[in-house]
Write a protein that holds these residues in place. Structure first.
Motif, PDB file in Angstrom:
ATOM      1  N   ALA A 305      33.973  43.590  19.071  1.00 12.21           N
ATOM      2  CA  ALA A 305      35.001  44.557  19.455  1.00 12.21           C
ATOM      3  C   ALA A 305      36.005  43.932  20.418  1.00 12.21           C
ATOM      4  O   ALA A 305      37.231  44.062  20.239  1.00 12.21           O
ATOM      5  N   ASP A 306      35.508  43.249  21.440  1.00 11.64           N
ATOM      6  CA  ASP A 306      36.411  42.611  22.409  1.00 11.64           C
ATOM      7  C   ASP A 306      37.293  41.560  21.736  1.00 11.64           C
ATOM      8  O   ASP A 306      38.483  41.429  22.057  1.00 11.64           O
ATOM      9  N   MET A 307      36.714  40.804  20.809  1.00  7.14           N
ATOM     10  CA  MET A 307      37.488  39.794  20.083  1.00  7.14           C
ATOM     11  C   MET A 307      38.590  40.452  19.271  1.00  7.14           C
ATOM     12  O   MET A 307      39.743  39.981  19.238  1.00  7.14           O
ATOM     13  N   ASN A 308      38.278  41.557  18.613  1.00  2.00           N
ATOM     14  CA  ASN A 308      39.272  42.259  17.796  1.00  2.00           C
ATOM     15  C   ASN A 308      40.369  42.862  18.671  1.00  2.00           C
ATOM     16  O   ASN A 308      41.562  42.805  18.331  1.00  2.00           O
ATOM     17  N   ILE A 309      39.962  43.416  19.814  1.00  2.00           N
ATOM     18  CA  ILE A 309      40.945  44.044  20.706  1.00  2.00           C
ATOM     19  C   ILE A 309      41.908  43.002  21.262  1.00  2.00           C
ATOM     20  O   ILE A 309      43.139  43.216  21.271  1.00  2.00           O
ATOM     21  N   ARG A 310      41.397  41.871  21.748  1.00  2.00           N
ATOM     22  CA  ARG A 310      42.291  40.821  22.267  1.00  2.00           C
ATOM     23  C   ARG A 310      43.256  40.346  21.185  1.00  2.00           C
ATOM     24  O   ARG A 310      44.439  40.089  21.451  1.00  2.00           O
ATOM     25  N   THR A 311      42.738  40.211  19.975  1.00  2.00           N
ATOM     26  CA  THR A 311      43.577  39.722  18.880  1.00  2.00           C
ATOM     27  C   THR A 311      44.645  40.754  18.530  1.00  2.00           C
ATOM     28  O   THR A 311      45.807  40.403  18.278  1.00  2.00           O
ATOM     29  N   PHE A 312      44.282  42.018  18.520  1.00  2.00           N
ATOM     30  CA  PHE A 312      45.243  43.105  18.273  1.00  2.00           C
ATOM     31  C   PHE A 312      46.358  43.090  19.310  1.00  2.00           C
ATOM     32  O   PHE A 312      47.547  43.216  18.983  1.00  2.00           O
ATOM     33  N   VAL A 313      45.990  42.942  20.568  1.00  2.00           N
ATOM     34  CA  VAL A 313      46.994  42.931  21.639  1.00  2.00           C
ATOM     35  C   VAL A 313      47.910  41.717  21.497  1.00  2.00           C
ATOM     36  O   VAL A 313      49.137  41.834  21.612  1.00  2.00           O
ATOM     37  N   LEU A 314      47.325  40.553  21.240  1.00  2.00           N
ATOM     38  CA  LEU A 314      48.131  39.344  21.072  1.00  2.00           C
ATOM     39  C   LEU A 314      49.079  39.493  19.895  1.00  2.00           C
ATOM     40  O   LEU A 314      50.261  39.124  19.997  1.00  2.00           O
ATOM     41  N   GLU A 315      48.596  40.014  18.786  1.00  2.00           N
ATOM     42  CA  GLU A 315      49.458  40.217  17.616  1.00  2.00           C
ATOM     43  C   GLU A 315      50.623  41.147  17.958  1.00  2.00           C
ATOM     44  O   GLU A 315      51.766  40.906  17.567  1.00  2.00           O
ATOM     45  N   SER A 316      50.339  42.193  18.714  1.00  2.00           N
ATOM     46  CA  SER A 316      51.381  43.140  19.115  1.00  2.00           C
ATOM     47  C   SER A 316      52.429  42.457  19.988  1.00  2.00           C
ATOM     48  O   SER A 316      53.638  42.688  19.845  1.00  2.00           O
ATOM     49  N   MET A 317      51.979  41.597  20.909  1.00  2.00           N
ATOM     50  CA  MET A 317      52.890  40.881  21.795  1.00  2.00           C
ATOM     51  C   MET A 317      53.746  39.873  21.031  1.00  2.00           C
ATOM     52  O   MET A 317      54.957  39.768  21.241  1.00  2.00           O
ATOM     53  N   VAL A 318      53.111  39.110  20.151  1.00  2.00           N
ATOM     54  CA  VAL A 318      53.803  38.035  19.435  1.00  2.00           C
ATOM     55  C   VAL A 318      54.934  38.591  18.588  1.00  2.00           C
ATOM     56  O   VAL A 318      56.070  38.081  18.629  1.00  2.00           O
ATOM     57  N   TYR A 319      54.668  39.643  17.825  1.00  2.00           N
ATOM     58  CA  TYR A 319      55.725  40.138  16.933  1.00  2.00           C
ATOM     59  C   TYR A 319      56.744  41.008  17.667  1.00  2.00           C
ATOM     60  O   TYR A 319      57.900  41.087  17.247  1.00  2.00           O
ATOM     61  N   ARG A 320      56.341  41.600  18.775  1.00  2.00           N
ATOM     62  CA  ARG A 320      57.335  42.243  19.640  1.00  2.00           C
ATOM     63  C   ARG A 320      58.338  41.194  20.129  1.00  2.00           C
ATOM     64  O   ARG A 320      59.547  41.409  20.101  1.00  2.00           O
ATOM     65  N   THR A 321      57.820  40.054  20.573  1.00  2.00           N
ATOM     66  CA  THR A 321      58.684  38.990  21.101  1.00  2.00           C
ATOM     67  C   THR A 321      59.503  38.346  19.995  1.00  2.00           C
ATOM     68  O   THR A 321      60.683  38.015  20.198  1.00  2.00           O
ATOM     69  N   ALA A 322      58.915  38.175  18.822  1.00  2.00           N
ATOM     70  CA  ALA A 322      59.680  37.641  17.695  1.00  2.00           C
ATOM     71  C   ALA A 322      60.866  38.547  17.377  1.00  2.00           C
ATOM     72  O   ALA A 322      61.967  38.069  17.061  1.00  2.00           O
ATOM     73  N   GLY A 323      60.654  39.849  17.480  1.00  2.00           N
ATOM     74  CA  GLY A 323      61.750  40.796  17.253  1.00  2.00           C
ATOM     75  C   GLY A 323      62.850  40.644  18.288  1.00  2.00           C
ATOM     76  O   GLY A 323      64.042  40.767  17.964  1.00  2.00           O
ATOM     77  N   LEU A 324      62.474  40.373  19.533  1.00  2.00           N
ATOM     78  CA  LEU A 324      63.475  40.140  20.575  1.00  2.00           C
ATOM     79  C   LEU A 324      64.325  38.923  20.237  1.00  2.00           C
ATOM     80  O   LEU A 324      65.561  38.945  20.351  1.00  2.00           O
ATOM     81  N   PHE A 325      63.671  37.830  19.823  1.00  2.00           N
ATOM     82  CA  PHE A 325      64.406  36.621  19.455  1.00  2.00           C
ATOM     83  C   PHE A 325      65.302  36.865  18.244  1.00  2.00           C
ATOM     84  O   PHE A 325      66.423  36.357  18.179  1.00  2.00           O
ATOM     85  N   ASP A 326      64.801  37.626  17.283  1.00  2.00           N
ATOM     86  CA  ASP A 326      65.608  37.940  16.107  1.00  2.00           C
ATOM     87  C   ASP A 326      66.926  38.586  16.518  1.00  2.00           C
ATOM     88  O   ASP A 326      67.997  38.244  16.012  1.00  2.00           O
ATOM     89  N   GLU A 327      66.821  39.516  17.437  1.00  2.00           N
ATOM     90  CA  GLU A 327      68.017  40.229  17.890  1.00  2.00           C
ATOM     91  C   GLU A 327      68.875  39.334  18.778  1.00  2.00           C
ATOM     92  O   GLU A 327      70.097  39.264  18.629  1.00  2.00           O
ATOM     93  N   GLY A 328      68.235  38.614  19.687  1.00  2.00           N
ATOM     94  CA  GLY A 328      68.975  37.825  20.665  1.00  2.00           C
ATOM     95  C   GLY A 328      69.690  36.622  20.088  1.00  2.00           C
ATOM     96  O   GLY A 328      70.723  36.195  20.607  1.00  2.00           O
ATOM     97  N   LEU A 329      69.138  36.027  19.001  1.00  2.00           N
ATOM     98  CA  LEU A 329      69.743  34.821  18.413  1.00  2.00           C
ATOM     99  C   LEU A 329      70.482  35.106  17.118  1.00  2.00           C
ATOM    100  O   LEU A 329      70.979  34.196  16.462  1.00  2.00           O
ATOM    101  N   ARG A 330      70.560  36.383  16.757  1.00  2.00           N
ATOM    102  CA  ARG A 330      71.160  36.753  15.469  1.00  2.00           C
ATOM    103  C   ARG A 330      72.613  36.307  15.332  1.00  2.00           C
ATOM    104  O   ARG A 330      73.063  35.912  14.264  1.00  2.00           O
ATOM    105  N   GLU A 331      73.351  36.362  16.435  1.00  2.00           N
ATOM    106  CA  GLU A 331      74.789  36.102  16.373  1.00  2.00           C
ATOM    107  C   GLU A 331      75.168  34.644  16.648  1.00  2.00           C
ATOM    108  O   GLU A 331      76.354  34.340  16.781  1.00  2.00           O
ATOM    109  N   LEU A 332      74.201  33.749  16.729  1.00  2.00           N
ATOM    110  CA  LEU A 332      74.540  32.349  16.974  1.00  2.00           C
ATOM    111  C   LEU A 332      75.410  31.800  15.849  1.00  2.00           C
ATOM    112  O   LEU A 332      75.112  31.983  14.672  1.00  2.00           O
ATOM    113  N   ASP A 333      76.489  31.124  16.228  1.00  2.00           N
ATOM    114  CA  ASP A 333      77.391  30.495  15.251  1.00  2.00           C
ATOM    115  C   ASP A 333      77.240  28.980  15.407  1.00  2.00           C
ATOM    116  O   ASP A 333      77.751  28.379  16.349  1.00  2.00           O
TER     117      ASP A 333
END
Length: 590
Positions: A305-333
């Motif tokens: 259970a603890d292993m699954n919970i840590r992994t769930f939290v990490l997955e949530s953090m990683v793709y939240r942050t990936a979304g931030l980068f997607d938005e923040g670097l979208r307009e690079l020319d």
């Protein structure tokens, strides 16, 4: 360029969950990229895993070129230079799914990330045209050269020098770089050196240049199938047009590329954590003791259970942050002359989140791998079992891309710098909180799932602001010398970002799928928030105790007690529920 959510703003704002990317939001195209990566790893890499571990350079290079044919080397390279220009969610999925390839994943990751991205973000048009198409196919392999024998965390203390020739046609580089991934077969080296011994700068160095050589392979604890050698530069004449960006701008390249490297490392840790959990769940169902499968024993279930919970939290953090980068670097020319400064600003916006992901991700994987070994018992210590390999390979992650100690200093330091520059109203929020804390805090009532967890996260943010403001007031310009205090402030920030990432994901799932289908995410979020909140309260107590005595600390602890008031959750019962679902799924499940 304005990002939808400013970096670091999570600590002072209520984040709009609709703007946060979660794995449930993946498009079919993104899922297809993930499947392509998985198929490549399963079909092309894993059958040769044993040979790769024996350092077969030729095989690694051939596989890198096969990855290039599939587009896996060009995800972050613009289409104009032979890449796919994929969104950051897709490139993050590639990093996650490659992790099962172990040492090969490191070779590929070093090439596509810290090896190639300096040219993508900071190269001239001529440099991009000359290198990126061949890096995208694997015709050329890249390596990143920052660390030296006498400078690891202190990157700016590098002793490698670069001197411009009298006719201005080339720079003469001298020095040694240490622990260089891919050094055994790389064609292109991103090298940091001080021009005239003072101006930290970056160069693209071709292996074919006279005076370039490598030392012997390091004999490592883990990741044995990746090449790690010193790079030796002896009067190497690097053409002047291979200076990356400008003289004296090397620190901006190095630190921003490391930010991305930290984030990508967290994505790789996510994939490895999922694999370790799957292996452990399978073993726990196969192994019997006292006439029962060990997965049925509550203490083994709690580990799953603890292993699954840590992994769930990490997955949530990683793709939240990936979304931030997607938005923040979208307009690079990439065609603009000032692309270097554009890139530096866009990446630096989320430097704080990158360090948070790196620390949490590497430590989550270490926890999951360690528990995996424990579940395997004596067999976990035997090389025949893959969990042993995951455990060894995971250890380097807390050292890679800036040690976790350095990142713990960077996290609060970055936040404070953003506040002092006026980029975040942190000080105003802290001052407003002082008046609020003098008022009574009425007991909270909760009617719906996750309401209490949302409240606790709001209180955690206030506790951080109170603790951080006290530290800044007491130590002022000498705060950077108080590393133990900074580390505890960092752990508060890490915990808050982690809790909130899990909460926002669970809330999104609850809103879209209903309480029944979101039940597991709700349970995992509840456990993690309550356990983490208790730990953060302890960190605040330790910090206050280090700073104050007498009536002052009594007042602070009284306020802390008000902010930390909560009803304990039945984490034992919730973990039993999580464990049962992990057993049913045979591995990671949300």
């Amino acid at each position: 360029m304005m990002a939808a959510i400013k970096g670091g703003s999570f600590i002072i704002d209520e984040i709009d969950g609709s703007l946060v990317v979660t794995p449930e939001d993946f498009t079919e195209e993104q899922r297809m990229i993930a499947r392509t990566t998985e198929d490549f790893v399963e079909g092309e890499v894993l059958p040769h895993d044993e040979t790769i571990e024996k350092l077969d350079y030729g095989l690694t290079v051939r596989l890198l070129r096969k990855a290039g044919e599939l587009g896996l080397l060009g995800a972050d390279i613009p289409e104009a230079y032979g890449g796919l220009s994929l969104d950051k969610i897709s490139s993050t999925l590639i990093s996650e799914k490659l992790s099962k390839a172990s040492s090969f994943a490191l070779s590929l990751g070093a090439h596509v990330g810290i090896g190639t991205l300096p040219i993508v973000y900071f190269g001239t048009e001529e440099q991009k045209q000359a290198y990126l198409p061949r890096l995208a196919t694997g015709e050329k392999i890249a390596a990143y050269c920052l660390t030296e024998p006498s400078s690891g965390s202190d990157a700016l203390g590098a002793k490698t020098t670069a001197r411009l020739s009298e006719d201005g046609s080339h720079y003469i580089l001298n020095g040694t770089k240490q622990f260089i991934t891919n050094a055994g077969f790389a064609d292109v080296f991103i090298v940091y050196a001080k021009v005239n011994g003072t101006d930290f700068s970056t160069f693209i160095v071709d292996r074919s240049l006279e005076g370039v050589s490598v030392g012997p392979e390091e004999k490592k604890m883990g990741i044995k199938g990746s090449s790690t050698r010193p790079l030796i530069l002896d009067d190497v004449k690097v053409p002047a047009d291979r200076l990356l960006w400008e003289v004296g701008k090397g620190h901006l390249i190095a630190f921003n590329i490391l930010n991305i490297g930290r984030f990508k490392l967290a994505a790789g840790c996510l994939g490895a954590a999922k694999e370790a959990l799957e292996l452990s769940a399978a073993y726990a169902e196969e192994r019997t003791q006292f006439g029962k499968r060990i997965a049925s024993f509550p203490l083994i279930g709690a580990k799953l259970a603890d292993m699954n919970i840590r992994t769930f939290v990490l997955e949530s953090m990683v793709y939240r942050t990936a979304g931030l980068f997607d938005e923040g670097l979208r307009e690079l020319d990439y065609s603009r002359a000032d692309i270097g400064m554009q890139s530096a600003k866009g990446i630096a916006e989320y430097a704080l989140e990158c360090s948070i992901n790196k620390v949490f991700g590497t430590e989550a994987l270490s926890f999951v791998a360690d528990e995996g070994v424990q579940i395997h018992g004596g067999y976990g210590f035997i090389q025949e079992y893959r969990i042993e390999r995951i455990y060894r390979d995971a250890r380097i992650n807390r050292i890679f891309e800036g040690t976790n100690e350095i990142n713990r200093l960077l996290i609060p330091g970055t936040l404070i710098k953003r506040a002092l520059k006026g980029e975040l109203p942190l000080l105003a929020k802290a001052q407003a909180l002082q008046a609020e804390l003098l008022q009574p805090i009425p007991p909270a009532a909760y009617d719906s799932p996750l309401e209490e967890e949302a409240y606790l996260i709001r209180m955690a943010k206030k506790i951080f602001l109170m603790t951080g403001a006290q530290a800044m007031q007491k130590y002022q310009l000498k705060l950077e010398e108080q590393q133990e205090v900074l580390s505890r402030l960092a752990d508060q920030l890490i915990g808050i970002y982690a809790m909130e990432s899990a909460l926002l994901r669970a809330q999104k799932k609850l809103a879209s799928a209903g309480e029944t289908k979101a039940g597991l995410a709700i349970s995992m979020t509840t456990v993690f928030v309550h356990e983490t909140f208790e730990r953060l309260e302890g960190l605040a107590r330790e910090t206050f105790a280090a700073m104050e005595t007498g009536d002052t600390i009594r007042t602070q602890l009284s306020v802390l007690k008000k902010l930390a008031r909560r009803q304990p959750a039945d984490t034992i019962g919730l973990k039993r529920t999580v464990a049962a679902r992990v057993r049913e799924a045979g591995g990671y499940i949300v």
